[in-house]
Write a protein that holds these residues in place. Structure first.
Motif: not given
Length: 176
Positions: A48-57
């Protein structure tokens, strides 16, 4: 973080744009709860690798359009397609007393109004049209539909689910 400390949120199903945006098919009844996450855990070859969210909708009803930090090209996005997305169990909203998440009832005892102690829940099978309790009774598997009409009470503190099943349902599994 270990996968047993997480819940499955969804799967990356396809690219959305040539700028690295992705569409995640969410496995939830309330997609709006997951629209503004700070990060997500992506299962990459068992880690499990954390990915940071720049934007989402939200995109349509059960798809979440996401742009992750450092995923800027089609090739970056391609490498993540078909990956499963997870979140820590702590992200799950608290449920009312008689409601439960499937993972939290594993190990609960099942008591039937007529039959008595049925056994211990070892899994929930949600791959059928109706979800089923998979109950272990001394090595015999008993399946009981997770039907609101059958579930009388969920006693979380005592890890017991009380059911009132149709006459003969449990006996079907115990006859030779």
């Amino acid at each position: 973080m270990d996968i047993k400390d997480c819940f499955f949120l969804g799967k990356i199903v396809k690219k959305y744009s040539f700028k690295g945006e992705l569409l995640i098919k969410l496995d939830t009844d309330e997609p709006g709860l997951y629209e503004n996450l700070y990060s997500m855990l992506i299962d990459l070859r068992g880690s499990l690798v954390p990915f940071f969210v720049e934007s989402s909708q939200l995109h349509k009803s059960e798809l979440l359009r996401v742009k992750f930090e450092d995923v800027d090209t089609e090739a970056d996005a391609d490498s993540l397609i078909k990956s499963n997305i997870y979140l820590p169990l702590s992200f799950l909203p608290e449920l009312e007393d008689d409601k439960f998440y499937f993972h939290e009832i594993i190990g609960f005892k099942v008591e039937d109004k007529t039959f008595g102690t049925v056994g211990i829940i070892k899994a929930v099978n949600d791959s059928t049209a109706q979800s089923l309790f998979e109950i272990d009774r001394d090595g015999i598997e008993i399946l009981i539909p997770m039907n609101d009409e059958f579930i009388s009470k969920v006693d979380k503190p005592n890890k017991t689910i009380f059911v009132d099943t149709p006459e003969g349902l449990i006996d079907l599994y115990l006859e030779d």
